[in-house]
Design a protein around this motif. Structure first.
Motif, short mmCIF file in Angstrom:
data_model
loop_
_atom_site.label_atom_id
_atom_site.label_comp_id
_atom_site.label_asym_id
_atom_site.label_seq_id
_atom_site.Cartn_x
_atom_site.Cartn_y
_atom_site.Cartn_z
N THR B 32 33.33 28.45 34.50
CA THR B 32 34.52 27.62 34.72
C THR B 32 35.66 28.47 35.27
O THR B 32 36.35 28.05 36.21
CB THR B 32 34.96 26.95 33.40
OG1 THR B 32 33.81 26.34 32.81
CG2 THR B 32 36.03 25.91 33.61
N GLN B 33 35.88 29.65 34.68
CA GLN B 33 36.96 30.53 35.13
C GLN B 33 36.76 30.95 36.59
O GLN B 33 37.72 30.99 37.37
CB GLN B 33 37.04 31.78 34.24
CG GLN B 33 37.71 31.49 32.91
CD GLN B 33 37.59 32.65 31.93
OE1 GLN B 33 36.92 33.64 32.21
NE2 GLN B 33 38.24 32.52 30.80
N ALA B 34 35.51 31.26 36.95
CA ALA B 34 35.21 31.66 38.33
C ALA B 34 35.49 30.51 39.28
O ALA B 34 36.08 30.69 40.35
CB ALA B 34 33.76 32.12 38.44
N ASP B 35 35.09 29.31 38.86
CA ASP B 35 35.32 28.12 39.67
C ASP B 35 36.83 27.90 39.90
O ASP B 35 37.27 27.64 41.03
CB ASP B 35 34.70 26.91 38.95
CG ASP B 35 34.51 25.72 39.87
OD1 ASP B 35 34.43 25.94 41.10
OD2 ASP B 35 34.45 24.58 39.39
N ALA B 81 31.54 36.75 36.49
CA ALA B 81 32.69 37.67 36.38
C ALA B 81 32.99 38.31 37.74
O ALA B 81 34.16 38.46 38.12
CB ALA B 81 32.40 38.74 35.34
N SER B 82 31.93 38.68 38.47
CA SER B 82 32.13 39.26 39.81
C SER B 82 32.73 38.24 40.76
O SER B 82 33.62 38.56 41.55
CB SER B 82 30.79 39.75 40.39
OG SER B 82 30.32 40.84 39.66
N ALA B 83 32.24 36.99 40.65
CA ALA B 83 32.77 35.92 41.50
C ALA B 83 34.26 35.71 41.22
O ALA B 83 35.06 35.57 42.15
CB ALA B 83 32.00 34.62 41.24
N GLN B 84 34.63 35.75 39.95
CA GLN B 84 36.03 35.54 39.57
C GLN B 84 36.92 36.63 40.16
O GLN B 84 37.97 36.35 40.74
CB GLN B 84 36.16 35.53 38.04
CG GLN B 84 37.56 35.13 37.59
CD GLN B 84 37.74 35.23 36.09
OE1 GLN B 84 36.78 35.28 35.33
NE2 GLN B 84 38.97 35.27 35.65
N VAL B 85 36.50 37.88 40.03
CA VAL B 85 37.33 38.99 40.52
C VAL B 85 37.39 38.98 42.06
O VAL B 85 38.43 39.29 42.65
CB VAL B 85 36.85 40.33 39.90
CG1 VAL B 85 35.72 40.95 40.66
CG2 VAL B 85 37.99 41.30 39.77
N ASP B 86 36.30 38.59 42.71
CA ASP B 86 36.30 38.46 44.18
C ASP B 86 37.29 37.38 44.61
O ASP B 86 38.03 37.55 45.59
CB ASP B 86 34.90 38.11 44.70
CG ASP B 86 33.96 39.31 44.68
OD1 ASP B 86 34.42 40.43 44.43
OD2 ASP B 86 32.75 39.11 44.92
N ALA B 87 37.29 36.26 43.86
CA ALA B 87 38.19 35.16 44.19
C ALA B 87 39.65 35.56 43.95
O ALA B 87 40.53 35.22 44.75
CB ALA B 87 37.85 33.93 43.34
#
Lengths: 115, 137
Positions: B32-35, B81-87
Motif C-alpha cells: 500500500t505504501q509503495a502504491d 520497499a524498493s518500489a517505494q524508495v524509487d517512487a
C-alpha cells in the motif's frame, strides 16, 4: 619416534594457526555492497549542501545503514543486507535531490527580496 | 538404540524445516505504501520529469504483487520497499526539476513572478481587453 612427535606438534601448531586465522577472517568479513553504501553515506555527510538543506532526509539513510549493519553482524543475511544497502543509496540520492531543490527555492526567493 | 537415534534426528529435522519455512507475514502495508508513493510521484509529474525512476518503481510494485500471490513474502516485502524508495526519488527529482526551471527563468529574467499589486489587478486587466476584443468583432 622423536621426529614423528615433532612432526605431530608442528602439524598441531599449523592447525591451530589455521583455525585462529579462519575465526579472525570470518569475524572481519565485510559485505562489499554494504561497504559501498557506507562510503556513499560518509561522503554525503561531508557534503555541506546536503548537511545544510537535507539533514533529516540523510538521517533516514543513516538509520537504514544502522539496520543493515546490525543484520550483517547478527545474521549475516547477505540478501537482506544488499537490499538495505540499495535503500541507503536511494535515500542518499533523495537527500541530494532535496538539497538541490532547496537551493533552487532560495534562488527564487533572493531576487524577489532584493527587488 | 540406533532406531531411536534415527527417530530423534528425524523429529529434529522436521522441527528445523518447519522453523525455516515459517516465513514473515504478508507485507500488505508495504505494498500500500509503495502504491501511495507512486501516486504521489505521478501527481508531481514524475512521468515526464523522472520517467526512469517512476518506471522502475512501477515494475517493482508489479513484481511485488506477483510475489505476494505466490506467497513469497520476503521477496514481496523487499520489492515493495524498493518500489517505494524509487517512487520517492522520482517525486523528489520531479519537484526539483520544476523548482530549478523556475529559478533558471528568474535568473535569466524571462520569468518575473507577479508582485502582490499585479496579482490583485490581474483579474480586471485580463478580462477588460478580452471584452473589448469581443465587442469589436
Amino acid at each position: 619416534m622423536r621426529l614423528n612427535n615433532r612432526l605431530k606438534f608442528r602439524d598441531l601448531l599449523a592447525l591451530v594457526f589455521f583455525l585462529t586465522s579462519l575465526v579472525i577472517g570470518c569475524a572481519a568479513v565485510q559485505n562489499p555492497t554494504l561497504e559501498g553504501a557506507r562510503e556513499a553515506y560518509e561522503k554525503a555527510l561531508r557534503d555541506p549542501l546536503i548537511a545544510r538543506n537535507a539533514g533529516a532526509a540523510l538521517g533516514r539513510a543513516g538509520q537504514t545503514l544502522q539496520t543493515a549493519d546490525k543484520i550483517w553482524a547478527e545474521e549475516h543475511d547477505a540478501a537482506e543486507v544488499e537490499h538495505l544497502a540499495y535503500i541507503v543509496q536511494k535515500r542518499i540520492e533523495i537527500a541530494r535531490t532535496i538539497a538541490q531543490r532547496r537551493v533552487a527555492s532560495e534562488e527564487i526567493e533572493q531576487p524577489q527580496s532584493s527587488r | 538404540m540406533t532406531i531411536r537415534l534415527r527417530n530423534c534426528s528425524l523429529v529434529l529435522m522436521t522441527i528445523f524445516c518447519v522453523g525455516c519455512s515459517a516465513s514473515e507475514p504478508a507485507p500488505t502495508n508495504r505494498i500500500t505504501q509503495a502504491d501511495l508513493a507512486i501516486r504521489a510521484a505521478v501527481d508531481a509529474k514524475a512521468a515526464d520529469l523522472a520517467p526512469v525512476e517512476l518506471q522502475s518503481a512501477r515494475d517493482k510494485l508489479a513484481q511485488a504483487r506477483k510475489m505476494m500471490a505466490a506467497e513469497k513474502y520476503t521477496e514481496a516485502r523487499r520489492l515493495a520497499a524498493s518500489a517505494q524508495v524509487d517512487a520517492e526519488l522520482a517525486e523528489a527529482k520531479a519537484e526539483t526539476t520544476v523548482m530549478r526551471r523556475a529559478a533558471d527563468q528568474i535568473l535569466r529574467g524571462a520569468y518575473k513572478p507577479p508582485t502582490e499589486a499585479e496579482r490583485e489587478s490581474r483579474k480586471p486587466l485580463t478580462s477588460e481587453p478580452a471584452a473589448k476584443d469581443r465587442a469589436t468583432q
